[in-house]
Write a protein that holds these residues in place. Structure first.
Motif, short mmCIF file in Angstrom:
data_model
loop_
_atom_site.label_atom_id
_atom_site.label_comp_id
_atom_site.label_asym_id
_atom_site.label_seq_id
_atom_site.Cartn_x
_atom_site.Cartn_y
_atom_site.Cartn_z
N GLU A 22 0.81 -1.22 0.00
CA GLU A 22 0.00 0.00 0.00
C GLU A 22 0.85 1.28 0.00
OE1 GLU A 22 -2.78 -0.19 3.18
OE2 GLU A 22 -3.72 -2.02 2.46
N ALA A 23 2.11 1.19 -0.44
CA ALA A 23 2.95 2.39 -0.53
C ALA A 23 2.41 3.32 -1.61
CB ALA A 23 4.39 2.01 -0.83
N GLU A 64 5.19 5.44 -5.95
CA GLU A 64 5.50 4.36 -6.88
C GLU A 64 7.00 4.21 -7.13
OE1 GLU A 64 3.28 5.32 -10.32
OE2 GLU A 64 1.34 4.77 -9.46
N SER A 65 7.78 5.27 -6.85
CA SER A 65 9.22 5.20 -7.06
C SER A 65 9.95 4.51 -5.90
CB SER A 65 9.80 6.61 -7.23
OG SER A 65 9.28 7.22 -8.37
N LYS A 66 9.26 4.34 -4.77
CA LYS A 66 9.87 3.69 -3.60
C LYS A 66 8.90 2.64 -3.06
CE LYS A 66 12.31 6.29 -0.66
NZ LYS A 66 13.76 6.33 -0.91
N PRO A 67 8.85 1.49 -3.72
CA PRO A 67 7.87 0.48 -3.30
C PRO A 67 8.39 -0.50 -2.25
CG PRO A 67 8.87 -0.19 -5.36
CD PRO A 67 9.51 1.12 -4.98
N TYR A 68 9.65 -0.29 -1.77
CA TYR A 68 10.27 -1.30 -0.90
C TYR A 68 10.65 -0.75 0.46
CZ TYR A 68 11.26 -3.53 -5.47
OH TYR A 68 11.19 -4.06 -6.72
N LEU A 69 10.86 -1.69 1.38
CA LEU A 69 11.67 -1.46 2.59
C LEU A 69 13.04 -2.05 2.33
CD1 LEU A 69 9.38 -2.40 5.64
CD2 LEU A 69 10.16 -0.13 5.00
N PHE A 70 14.08 -1.32 2.70
CA PHE A 70 15.44 -1.85 2.60
C PHE A 70 15.92 -2.12 4.01
CE2 PHE A 70 20.07 -0.90 2.74
CZ PHE A 70 20.50 -2.02 2.04
N ILE A 71 16.19 -3.39 4.32
CA ILE A 71 16.49 -3.79 5.70
C ILE A 71 17.99 -3.98 5.86
CG2 ILE A 71 16.04 -5.51 7.48
CD1 ILE A 71 13.45 -6.17 5.81
N LYS A 72 18.51 -3.32 6.85
CA LYS A 72 19.95 -3.36 7.16
C LYS A 72 20.09 -3.70 8.63
CE LYS A 72 24.12 -0.65 6.12
NZ LYS A 72 24.63 -1.51 5.04
N GLU A 73 21.12 -4.48 8.98
CA GLU A 73 21.35 -4.88 10.37
C GLU A 73 22.68 -4.34 10.87
OE1 GLU A 73 19.13 -9.25 10.45
OE2 GLU A 73 21.28 -9.14 10.05
#
Length: 864
Positions: free
Chosen positions: A95-96, A99-108
Motif C-alpha cells: 500500500e505504498a 511508486e518510485s519507492k515500493p520497498y523497505l530496505f532492511i539493514k542490520e
C-alpha cells in the motif's frame, strides 16, 4: 648573569621602542607559523567530522565474513572497534503511495554499529534483538503507510533482480522501469517477522533516488551459525598508510575475498593508497612550508639585523673596554633568547586566538549556507605547538646568527664611528645621467641614498621580495587546490532530474511550475557519431593512434557526439552567458551549435585527473553527424552542425563527454532542424528528453513530482551529492581565503615594519639634507622616487622567483591533476599595484612621524 648579558638587558630596556618592534616582528612570525599549522589541522578535523557525520566512522570493511573470520579480525592488533553490518535485502511495502519507492530496505547492525553510524531515533528505541526493527519516518510521511510501535511486521525479503542483469541492484540504483511499468522483481525471498520498536530519521547515507525506505534491525554475533555471513566494519587503532597492506594481508590469511576502504575519510587523515596523490600532497606541503619558513626567517632576520645595526655603537664601546668577539656574539644570542622567551608564548597564543576569532566569524556563514552542518573547531595538537616552537627557535637562531657574526667582526673604531654600514666610493654611488634628465635631481639623490645605504636598502628589498613570493605562492597554491577540487568533483549543477522512456517535452513541462522550483531546464539529447581529422584530436588520443593506427577510419578518429537541445529560455540564458547572439544561432539556414571546448576526465591507467580540449576546432568549421543502424551496423550521414562558438561554460544538467567525445549545445529549433526530416524518422525515436531543476526544498519537490508523475517517469534527486560538493567548495574557499588573508596581513606588517624602521634610522641623514636647503616638496619628491625604486627592484626579483615556485607547485600537482600551466595574471597585476601602494603608504607614514623633529636636535642624536 655576567656583565655583558646585564648590559644587553639594560640596552633592551633603554631602547624600548626598538625592543618592542623586534618582539612584535617575532610574535607575528610565530603567530603565522602557529596559525598555519592550526588552520591545517582544524581544516582536516572538520572534513573528518563531516565525513563521519554523513557516512559513519569506519576505516576498513571486510565483506561477507563468517564467525571465525570475525574473531580473527577482532583479535587483530590494529582493530580498535568492530562493527557488524549486514544488508538483509528488500521487502515489498504494501500500500505504498510512492511508486518510485515500493520497498523497505532492511539493514542490520550490532550495538557498536548504532554508535558508529549516523542513526537518529525520532521515536521509541533502537533494536536489541534480531526480531526487532526500526523504520524510517519517511514510511509514514512519504509512503503514507502507517505502523505503530509494537506492531508485528511479516516481510518477504529478497534481492532486486532484472532479466539480463547479472548482479542484484542496490540502494544506489533507482527503480528499474520501462514503458509498461516496473520490470524488476524480488528473487530469493525468505520470510521474516519483526516487531517495530521505533522510528528513525531518514539516514544521510540513503540516496534520494533509492527505491527502498531504510529499516534497521539488530545482528548478534553470538547467534550466528557457521553459514551466516556479515560485513565486518573496522575502526583502526592508528590510521597510517600501512593499513592498506595490513588489511589485504589479514584478508588473505583468513580467506576473505573482498576488502574495501573508506577512502574519503582516510584521505582527510592524510592517508591514501594513491601514490600519485600522496606524492602531490608531500611535495606541495614541502613547498608551501618552505615558503612560510623562509618568510618567517626573513621577518625575524630583518628585526634582528636592524636591531644589531642600531646597537653597533654599543657593541663597539664594549669592544673598546675589552669585550671579546665571543662575548659580542654571546650578547646578540642572549638578546635573541630573551626576545624568543617573550615572543614565542605570546605568538603561539596570538596565532591560536586569531584562528579562533576567524572561526567564530565564519561558522555562522557556514551554518547559514549549508543548513547546519559540522562547524569549524580550533584543534591544537601537541605536534602543531612543537612545530611552531621548533620553527620559531630555529628561525630566531638563524636570524641572530648572521648579525652576531657581523657584530663580532666589526672593529671598535668603526663601530663607534658607525662607518661599517656605509663604505663609499665614487663608483658605489654613481648613477646614470639619464635618471637626472628624466626625473630630476630629487630622483638622483634618492637613488644615491639607496646605494649609499646599501645594507638597509637590501634588507628592505629582500623584505618586499619575500612578501611578493609569499602572496603569489600561497595564492597560486590555493587557486590550484580549488581547480583540483573542481576536476575531482562531480560538478552537479542541478537538484532534481526527471526522465522516462518515451517522455517528451510536453510530459515534463508541467513540473517546471511546481512550488519551490527556482530554476529549470528541459534538455533533449541525441547520441550520434562523428569522425575527427587526426590533427584536430588531443594529445591523449594521438598517443592511442601511435600505439594502434587501425583505430582511424579513412585517416580520421571516431568520436561520439552528444547533441543537447535546450528549451527556449534556457538557450537564451546560456547564449548570453557564453557571449553569443541566440537569435543568430537559431535563424541560420544551416544548423549551428556551441561546442564545449575544455573537458576534464580521470585517466584510468594513471589515476590522474586531466584537463584537455575535447577537439581542436575553429568557429565556422562543421562537424558531420552520423547515425548508426545497430541492426545492419551501417552508418549514414544524417546532418552536419556548424561550430558557432567555443566555450568552457556547461549548461544546467549537461554532463560533459569524456575523452573522445564532443558536446554540442543547440536551441530547441536547431534540434528539430537536425532530426525533423522524413529520412530520419528513426532518429527521433532516439531523442531522450530530460528535465533538470533547482529547488529551495528538493525533498518536497521530489514528493510533489512522485505524487503526480506517470509510471514511465523516473525522479533522480541529487541534493545529497550536490550538498557534499557545495560543502567541499565552501570549506576549501574558507581555507583558501583565510590562508591568503593571513599571508597578506603578515606581508604588509613585514613591509611596514622594515620600511618604517629603515626610515627611522635615517633621521640624521634627512636632517642633513634639509639643513643644506632641500625643500619639503623636494624631500617628498625624493622619497616618492625611493618608493618607486624599492618597488621596481622588488618586483624585478620577486615575480620571476614566484613564477619559478609556481611552476614547481604545478609540477607537484601534475602527479595527480593534469592541466596546462597558466600564470595568474590578475594576482600578478594585484601584487604590482599593491607593492607600490604599500611601499608608498609605509613611506608616507614614516615621514609623517619625522616631520616634527628639529633639524639641529636630530643631527646631534646618536643611536646608542
Amino acid at each position: 648573569m655576567n656583565i655583558v648579558n646585564k648590559l644587553t638587558v639594560r640596552h633592551l630596556k633603554e631602547n624600548k621602542r626598538r625592543t618592542l618592534v623586534t618582539i612584535i616582528g617575532v610574535i607575528i612570525s610565530v603567530a603565522m607559523v602557529m596559525a598555519v599549522a592550526t588552520l591545517g589541522v582544524s581544516f582536516m578535523d572538520l572534513l573528518q567530522r563531516q565525513s563521519i557525520a554523513t557516512d559513519g566512522e569506519w576505516h576498513v570493511q571486510y565483506e561477507n565474513v563468517d564467525s571465525d573470520q570475525i574473531e580473527a579480525i577482532e583479535s587483530d592488533e590494529s582493530t580498535k572497534t568492530l562493527v557488524l553490518a549486514n544488508d538483509v535485502g528488500y521487502a515489498k511495502l504494501d500500500e505504498a503511495k510512492n511508486e518510485s519507492k515500493p520497498y523497505l530496505f532492511i539493514k542490520e547492525y550490532n550495538a557498536q554499529g548504532f554508535k558508529n553510524f549516523p542513526i537518529e531515533i525520532s521515536e521509541g528505541r533502537l533494536p536489541q534483538e534480531d526480531n526487532e526493527i526500526v523504520l524510517s519516518e519517511e514510511v509514514a510521511g512519504n509512503a503514507k503507510v502507517k505502523h505503530g510501535i509494537g506492531d508485528q511486521l511479516t516481510l518477504n525479503v529478497g534481492e532486486r533482480q532484472m532479466k539480463g542483469v547479472e548482479r542484484p541492484f542496490s540502494q544506489n540504483d533507482p527503480l528499474q522501469t520501462d514503458v509498461e511499468g516496473i520490470s524488476e522483481s524480488l528473487e530469493n525471498e525468505n520470510t521474516r517477522t519483526y516487531t517495530i520498536v521505533g522510528t528513525i530519521k531518514r539516514p544521510t547515507w540513503e540516496p534520494a533516488w533509492a527505491p527502498g525506505y531504510t529499516a534497521i534491525s539488530y545482528v548478534d554475533q553470538s547467534f550466528m551459525n557457521s553459514k551466516d555471513t556479515v560485513d565486518a566494519v573496522v575502526v583502526l587503532d592508528k590510521v597510517k598508510r600501512s593499513l592498506y597492506e595490513h588489511a589485504e594481508t589479514l584478508a588473505k590469511q583468513n580467506n576473505i575475498e573482498n576488502v574495501s576502504f573508506n577512502d574519503e575519510l582516510l584521505r582527510y587523515y592524510g592517508v591514501t593508497d594513491n601514490d600519485n596523490l600522496l606524492t602531490t600532497l608531500l611535495l606541495l606541503t614541502g613547498i608551501i612550508m618552505s615558503v612560510i619558513i623562509i618568510g618567517s626567517v626573513a621577518l625575524i632576520y630583518n628585526a634582528f639585523a636592524i636591531s644589531v645595526s642600531e646597537r653597533s655603537r654599543h657593541l663597539g664601546m664594549l669592544a673598546s673596554v675589552g669585550a671579546t668577539k665571543r662575548q659580542k656574539q654571546t650578547s646578540v644570542f642572549f638578546e635573541g633568547a630573551i626576545i624568543g622567551l617573550i615572543s614565542i608564548p605570546i605568538g603561539i597564543l596570538a596565532g591560536f586566538a586569531g584562528i579562533a576569532a576567524t572561526f567564530m566569524f565564519i561558522n555562522s556563514f557556514i551554518e547559514g549556507a549549508l543548513g547546519g552542518t559540522e562547524k569549524l573547531q580550533v584543534v591544537v595538537t601537541p605536534l602543531s605547538i612543537l612545530v611552531a616552537c621548533g620553527i620559531s627557535i630555529i628561525t630566531i637562531f638563524i636570524s641572530s646568527y648572521m648579525p652576531a657574526r657581523k657584530a663580532s667582526k666589526v672593529s671598535a673604531i668603526d663601530a663607534i664611528r658607525q662607518t661599517q654600514d656605509i663604505k663609499l666610493s665614487g663608483k658605489t654611488v654613481k648613477t646614470s645621467k639619464l635618471i637626472r634628465k628624466l626625473f630630476g635631481i630629487e630622483a638622483e639623490i634618492g637613488l644615491k641614498n639607496l646605494k649609499r645605504n646599501k645594507r638597509r636598502y637590501q634588507v628592505t628589498v629582500f623584505s618586499l621580495v619575500i612578501s611578493i613570493i609569499l602572496f603569489l605562492s600561497v595564492s597560486y597554491f590555493t587557486s590550484n587546490l580549488e581547480k583540483s577540487l573542481e576536476l575531482s568533483q562531480q560538478n552537479i549543477n542541478f537538484d532534481i532530474q526527471v526522465w522516462g522512456s518515451g517522455a517528451d517535452e510536453g510530459d515534463l513541462e508541467p513540473y517546471t511550475r511546481l512550488k519551490n522550483v527556482t530554476k529549470s531546464s528541459i534538455v533533449k539529447e541525441l547520441n550520434v557519431n562523428t569522425y575527427v581529422a587526426r590533427d584536430a584530436i588531443p594529445q591523449a588520443l594521438e598517443e592511442n593512434v601511435q600505439q594502434d593506427e587501425s583505430i582511424l577510419k579513412d585517416g580520421k578518429y571516431p568520436y561520439y557526439t552528444v547533441i543537447h537541445g535546450l528549451d527556449e529560455q534556457s538557450f537564451q540564458d546560456y547564449a548570453k552567458k557564453v557571449g553569443v547572439d541566440a537569435e543568430k544561432l537559431k535563424g541560420s539556414d544551416n544548423p549551428t551549435g556551441i561546442v564545449i571546448e575544455n573537458i576534464s576526465y580521470m585517466d584510468q591507467e594513471t589515476g590522474q585527473f586531466k584537463e584537455t580540449k575535447s577537439i581542436k576546432t575553429q568557429i565556422g568549421e562543421s562537424i558531420d553527424l552520423y547515425k548508426m543502424n545497430y541492426e545492419t551496423e551501417e552508418e549514414t550521414l544524417m546532418n552536419k552542425v556548424e561550430v558557432s562558438a567555443l566555450t568552457d561554460e556547461v549548461p544546467m544538467g549537461v554532463n560533459t563527454a569524456g575523452i573522445g567525445g564532443i558536446d554540442v549545445i543547440v536551441s530547441k529549433e536547431t534540434m528539430n532542424q537536425l532530426i525533423d526530416k522524413d529520412v530520419q524518422e528513426d532518429v527521433q525515436e532516439d531523442v531522450q528528453a530530460y528535465l533538470y531543476m533547482n529547488s529551495s526544498d528538493p525533498m518536497e519537490t521530489q514528493e510533489a513530482i512522485e505524487d503526480e508523475k506517470g509510471t514511465n517517469l523516473n525522479v533522480y534527486n541529487v541534493v545529497q551529492s550536490r550538498q557534499r560538493d557545495k560543502q567541499m567548495i565552501l570549506f576549501m574557499s574558507v581555507f583558501t581565503y583565510g590562508f591568503i588573508s593571513l599571508i597578506s596581513l603578515i606581508s604588509i606588517a613585514n613591509i611596514f615594519n622594515t620600511i618604517s624602521t629603515s626610515i627611522s634610522l635615517r633621521k640624521r641623514e634627512f636632517a642633513m639634507l634639509k639643513s643644506v636647503g632641500m625643500t619639503p616638496k623636494g624631500f617628498n619628491k625624493m622619497m616618492n622616487y625611493e618608493s618607486i625604486f624599492y618597488g621596481m627592484k622588488a618586483i624585478l626579483y620577486g615575480i620571476p622567483i614566484s613564477i619559478a615556485i609556481m611552476f614547481l607547485m604545478y609540477l607537484s600537482f601534475r602527479s595527480t591533476f593534469v592541466y596546462g600551466f597558466t600564470l595568474p595574471w590578475m594576482s600578478l597585476l594585484f601584487v604590482i599595484i599593491a607593492i607600490f601602494i604599500i611601499v608608498g603608504s609605509a613611506m608616507f607614514y614614516s615621514i609623517k612621524k619625522l616631520e616634527k623633529n628639529n633639524i639641529v636636535d636630530t643631527l646631534k642624536q646618536e643611536n646608542v
